[in-house]
Design a protein around this motif. Sequence first.
Motif, mmCIF file in Angstrom:
data_model
loop_
_atom_site.group_PDB
_atom_site.id
_atom_site.type_symbol
_atom_site.label_atom_id
_atom_site.label_comp_id
_atom_site.label_asym_id
_atom_site.label_seq_id
_atom_site.Cartn_x
_atom_site.Cartn_y
_atom_site.Cartn_z
ATOM 1 N N HIS A 22 42.226 50.300 44.745
ATOM 2 C CA HIS A 22 41.607 49.385 43.786
ATOM 3 C C HIS A 22 42.205 49.638 42.415
ATOM 4 O O HIS A 22 42.282 50.790 41.955
ATOM 5 N N PRO A 25 42.149 44.946 36.636
ATOM 6 C CA PRO A 25 42.768 43.611 36.611
ATOM 7 C C PRO A 25 43.953 43.513 35.656
ATOM 8 O O PRO A 25 44.768 42.601 35.781
ATOM 9 N N ASP A 43 34.834 33.515 33.747
ATOM 10 C CA ASP A 43 35.219 34.462 34.785
ATOM 11 C C ASP A 43 34.955 35.877 34.293
ATOM 12 O O ASP A 43 35.198 36.198 33.123
ATOM 13 N N TYR A 44 34.447 36.699 35.206
ATOM 14 C CA TYR A 44 34.320 38.116 34.904
ATOM 15 C C TYR A 44 35.638 38.785 35.284
ATOM 16 O O TYR A 44 35.777 39.420 36.324
ATOM 17 N N GLU A 45 36.628 38.611 34.425
ATOM 18 C CA GLU A 45 37.989 38.987 34.756
ATOM 19 C C GLU A 45 38.225 40.495 34.777
ATOM 20 O O GLU A 45 39.299 40.945 35.160
ATOM 21 N N THR A 47 36.786 42.575 36.688
ATOM 22 C CA THR A 47 36.547 43.146 38.007
ATOM 23 C C THR A 47 37.864 43.603 38.619
ATOM 24 O O THR A 47 38.922 43.015 38.379
ATOM 25 N N ASP A 48 37.784 44.652 39.431
ATOM 26 C CA ASP A 48 38.989 45.233 40.024
ATOM 27 C C ASP A 48 39.589 44.308 41.068
ATOM 28 O O ASP A 48 38.919 43.409 41.614
ATOM 29 N N TRP A 59 41.464 39.311 44.998
ATOM 30 C CA TRP A 59 40.717 39.324 43.736
ATOM 31 C C TRP A 59 39.608 38.284 43.833
ATOM 32 O O TRP A 59 39.864 37.093 43.981
ATOM 33 N N PRO A 61 36.641 37.501 41.606
ATOM 34 C CA PRO A 61 35.778 37.674 40.425
ATOM 35 C C PRO A 61 34.581 36.732 40.482
ATOM 36 O O PRO A 61 34.684 35.596 40.958
#
Length: 341
Positions: A22, A25, A43-45, A47-48, A59, A61
């Motif tokens: 992991h 981003p 977007d919750y950009e 996130t891994d 990916w 998100p």
Amino acid sequence: MNWKDTRLKWIPENYENVSVVHLGPDKVWKPDIMVYNSLQHFDYEMTDVGLVSSGLIWWVPPVNLHTSCELDWTYWPWDYQKCRLLVGSWTKTGWELDITTISGANISNVDRDNFVPGAWDIVSGIQQRIEITAYKDNFVELQVDFVLQRRSFLDKKVAVLPLLVSCCLILSAFWIHPSSTARLRLNLAAVGVLVITLLAHRSFLPSAGGQMPMIVAMTTGLVVLAVVQLAVILSLANLVSRTDSPSMRFLAPLQMISPFLCLGNLPLIGQVPASIVPPWSRGADDTENLQPDLPKLQGWNLIAQAVDRLMFIVYTVIVFFFLVSYIGAASANFNAKTGNN
């Protein structure tokens, strides 16, 4: 979403059999996939991303998406709406970034396993890969079409129940003698219910844009029918109070069609028989031979009753036509919405 980067491949056996890692981003390249017709897109950009040893990158998100759809209010509250999302790269052409569905097919169904319906339920969802040629470049996008069904049970009750009550009030008024004030009160009650229903529809529906809902057109039509009935009630009330006798030219045809129009001295059809004294019309000192002063079924009373029967038939046909047209059109709208997919 997922994509493959062959530069990030490795052999798990050389790294203690680690096959998935992991990463943040900001450590890897990510495609600029956006929804073209979104009003707000968050977007919750941070996130891994998941990196597989084969170079495959996943990916997923969380996304908070707001978009707009052209709504058709014609069949509210039994409406089915069709909404479309256009997904693609914001800056890259199809030669630089290709987009496909998860299954790899050009056309596939939208996965609805984790969908929880709220005010709307997804009847069907189709996603399709589209290639567009413009300005000598090739662009690729995903076209996602949804057919949504309104699930508000309260709207259906508010829309239909007052109309059914008004229809019953309007039709039942034709079975009361024209000289009775109860008939006028019944008609005014129906008008009041319909006006309040129109005001309630005004609070539920948008004030601008779109088509007029059929339920509003039906309510407006019932208001017109109730107003026409009010004019008929006042006219017949004046007619039966006349002391002269109508010409036999009018009475002879009515005598012929009286069996078909149910003209006669029967309860709830015209007037109560003179031999029957309702219990509520008797006083404490009344005797059995006291009879109410009821109008006879003759002369203008016969004509008024015939007009009532004809109006009742016409109004019943109109109300039935309203209901059948509304239900049939709503069913046809559902078939058209789902069939176009």
